[in-house]
Design a protein around this motif. Structure first.
Motif, PDB file in Angstrom:
ATOM      1  N   UNK A 175       0.806  -1.216   0.000  1.00  0.00           N
ATOM      2  CA  UNK A 175       0.000   0.000   0.000  1.00  0.00           C
ATOM      3  C   UNK A 175       0.845   1.275   0.000  1.00  0.00           C
ATOM      4  N   UNK A 176       2.081   1.175   0.468  1.00  0.00           N
ATOM      5  CA  UNK A 176       2.929   2.374   0.537  1.00  0.00           C
ATOM      6  C   UNK A 176       4.019   2.388  -0.515  1.00  0.00           C
ATOM      7  N   UNK A 177       4.082   1.382  -1.374  1.00  0.00           N
ATOM      8  CA  UNK A 177       5.149   1.326  -2.383  1.00  0.00           C
ATOM      9  C   UNK A 177       5.066   2.483  -3.374  1.00  0.00           C
ATOM     10  N   UNK A 178       3.874   3.079  -3.523  1.00  0.00           N
ATOM     11  CA  UNK A 178       3.707   4.170  -4.484  1.00  0.00           C
ATOM     12  C   UNK A 178       4.481   5.418  -4.071  1.00  0.00           C
ATOM     13  N   UNK A 179       4.939   5.459  -2.827  1.00  0.00           N
ATOM     14  CA  UNK A 179       5.650   6.648  -2.356  1.00  0.00           C
ATOM     15  C   UNK A 179       7.153   6.591  -2.650  1.00  0.00           C
ATOM     16  N   UNK A 180       7.581   5.513  -3.322  1.00  0.00           N
ATOM     17  CA  UNK A 180       8.975   5.400  -3.766  1.00  0.00           C
ATOM     18  C   UNK A 180       9.972   5.624  -2.635  1.00  0.00           C
ATOM     19  N   UNK A 181       9.764   4.936  -1.533  1.00  0.00           N
ATOM     20  CA  UNK A 181      10.705   4.985  -0.426  1.00  0.00           C
ATOM     21  C   UNK A 181      10.507   6.121   0.556  1.00  0.00           C
ATOM     22  N   UNK A 182       9.548   7.019   0.310  1.00  0.00           N
ATOM     23  CA  UNK A 182       9.345   8.153   1.220  1.00  0.00           C
ATOM     24  C   UNK A 182       8.533   7.764   2.454  1.00  0.00           C
ATOM     25  N   UNK A 183       7.726   6.707   2.350  1.00  0.00           N
ATOM     26  CA  UNK A 183       6.969   6.240   3.508  1.00  0.00           C
ATOM     27  C   UNK A 183       7.884   5.434   4.419  1.00  0.00           C
ATOM     28  N   UNK A 184       7.476   5.238   5.659  1.00  0.00           N
ATOM     29  CA  UNK A 184       8.246   4.431   6.601  1.00  0.00           C
ATOM     30  C   UNK A 184       8.514   3.064   5.989  1.00  0.00           C
ATOM     31  N   UNK A 185       9.764   2.611   6.086  1.00  0.00           N
ATOM     32  CA  UNK A 185      10.194   1.428   5.328  1.00  0.00           C
ATOM     33  C   UNK A 185       9.469   0.149   5.738  1.00  0.00           C
TER      34      UNK A 185
END
Length: 552
Positions: A271-281
């Protein structure tokens, strides 16, 4: 028990060596080895094979060799080898399933009779249900509609504030009632889970999480399907539904991380992969979510809970009367214990009509026309008190007005019966109340209402039921043909039954909407199509379809 003994020994030793003496003076200041410790009760084995010195058997092996197997419960032991290797459980069911079984199936201090059946059952009850909401519904439709949350201002912790800053994401207060309800339930769940975990009550926390996921799946997602199916990919209702479900899933992933670490990590990463590393890993590096009390609407939760109770009880009444859910009925009558929420419920009649597949909804507080109450004695409780009078008390119950006794118990908590000039005082625990629907009705009772369904079927209702059976068969045929959910089709229906043909014509618009048919014709197809023959009622129908390429 060895593990529990080890923890006990550590505490006993530290108590002897450190702390205060008899006078209360500190001898050697040093902390105990732990502040809190919760250890599971004894693990008891499931199957034993007496012919092989109690070697463990799986349920399948036990069924294959019933003569040499007993279901004698005993402590799991390495020396007896009466246990299943954990690696085998991981390979078959997964580590998360075993963890959830330990956390959610019983309070931790009780002894546990190991059961592979319960581990297997816990998968559809919770794990599969959550996965289907995430992968089988949200991901599939989000890809189809091109929804992505990558535009939010700060993806770091994916808090409510950052989610609400995304393109198309409105504040919760401006979204639909259903969105506000599920967000309220999410934060009510968070509040309970945090309090439970602060008290080291993992069982209570898991019970609340499971209830939330059930409501998310069986109420929110189901009631939001029309919005997700909206042809306008940028409609505000569709975007609100996506953002609401996205927040529920990301927050739930963080909430369940201590319990089922692998699934929660998978959901979070995807669900957070769309943030290209900007979301908490990793979800395990996120702060644990905290409830936002300003988003909790207790009145809405209570009212929606009543609406869900009515729908659930109505489905139970259908099941008890052996009435298919696809068979429309003329109406449902809701007999409320209190009518304080009747006006609100009346604004949601369309939901009940769809949930229960009925044409009309009425409300009343008078149950006499629809049901009778049979009050029977609680023999275990009354027997020691009344002794030899029990047979005559039983007859007095049979002769009494059950509805009057129930009304007295509801009003004052007390009632009485006279047996041989002796008055027997009764309270709610002294009786069992059995609901009996009157002729032509099917009934079920919930904590706040009695639900009564009209069971008489007119020819029009029967034909409407046929149309729903046709819809189901078309949907199954779509799956066999491996059509995408959004594919529009050309549909031909040919039947030898006049009733079926009339049902199709009377419900043409319904069938076209439900099956995504841009064209619906009766008779044989005019070009090669995938066809299947089905039996509906007392007739047969040939279903033929193909993708409408003009609508692709």
């Amino acid at each position: 028990d060895q593990t529990r003994g080890w923890f006990y020994s550590q505490l006993a030793i530290s108590t002897l060596l450190f702390g205060s003496d008899d006078s209360g003076e500190t001898v050697v200041p040093f902390p105990h080895p732990y502040k809190n410790c919760i250890v599971l009760g004894l693990m008891l084995s499931e199957w034993w094979d007496d012919s092989q010195k109690n070697i463990y058997l799986s349920p399948e092996e036990a069924k294959a060799s019933p003569n040499k197997t007993t279901n004698r419960v005993g402590k799991m032991s390495k020396s007896l080898r009466n246990y299943r290797a954990p690696s085998e459980i991981f390979d078959v069911y997964g580590a998360d399933a075993l963890r959830w079984y330990f956390f959610a199936k019983q309070p931790p201090w009780t002894s546990i009779q190991y059961s592979e059946r319960q581990i297997k059952e816990s998968i559809p009850e919770f794990l599969s249900r959550l996965w289907n909401v995430y992968n089988g519904f949200f991901i599939e439709y989000a890809i189809l509609d091109g929804f992505t949350p990558h535009s939010i201002a700060d993806p770091g912790q994916l808090t409510h504030e950052t989610l609400a800053s995304g393109k198309g994401a409105r504040p919760v207060s401006e979204r639909s009632e259903l969105d506000r309800w599920v967000i309220s339930e999410l934060h009510k769940t968070l509040d309970v889970v945090v309090n439970c975990m602060d008290a080291y009550d993992n069982y209570g926390a898991c019970t609340k999480i499971s209830a939330f996921v059930e409501g998310l799946s069986n109420w929110y997602v189901r009631r939001s399907r029309d919005r997700f199916w909206d042809k306008d990919k940028q409609s505000q209702g569709k975007l609100d539904a996506y953002w609401t479900l996205y927040e529920c899933l990301t927050t739930t992933a963080k909430m369940i991380a201590p319990f089922i670490p692998f699934m929660s990590e998978t959901i979070w990463q995807n669900l957070t992969s769309v943030f290209n590393g900007k979301a908490t890993q990793s979800v395990h590096l996120c702060d644990y979510p905290i409830a936002k009390t300003e988003l909790i609407d207790n009145e809405l939760s209570r009212r929606m809970g009543l609406l869900r109770e009515i729908a659930s009880s109505g489905l139970s009444a259908r099941s008890n009367a052996k009435l298919k859910v696809r068979q429309p009925l003329s109406g449902v009558t809701v007999i409320l214990n209190e009518n304080v929420d009747q006006a609100w419920l009346e604004t949601h009649d369309e939901i009940l009509k769809m949930e229960l597949n009925v044409e009309n909804v009425t409300y009343t507080t008078d149950a006499g026309e629809y049901v009778t109450y049979k009050i029977v004695p609680n023999f275990k409780r009354l027997g020691p008190r009344v002794g030899k009078l029990m047979p005559k008390l039983k007859q007095a119950f049979a002769d009494a007005d059950g509805g009057a006794i129930l009304a007295q118990l509801n009003e004052s908590g007390q009632s009485s019966l006279s047996v041989e000039n002796e008055t027997i005082e009764l309270d709610a625990e002294d009786v069992e109340v059995r609901l009996q629907a009157n002729e032509g009705w099917a009934a079920a009772q919930g904590p706040q209402a009695v639900i009564v369904l009209a069971t008489e079927l007119t020819p029009e209702l029967v034909r409407s039921g046929y149309a729903r059976d046709v819809n189901r068969q078309v949907q199954e045929h779509r799956k066999r043909c491996e059509l995408d959910r959004a594919d529009r089709i050309e549909l031909f229906l040919a039947s030898d039954s006049p009733d079926l043909n009339q049902a199709i014509e009377e419900n043409r618009e319904y069938l076209m909407n439900e099956t995504l048919a841009s064209q619906l014709s009766t008779g044989e197809p005019t070009k090669p199509m995938e066809s299947v023959v089905c039996e509906i009622g007392e007739g047969k129908i040939t279903i033929s379809l193909c993708v409408d390429k003009g609508q692709v």
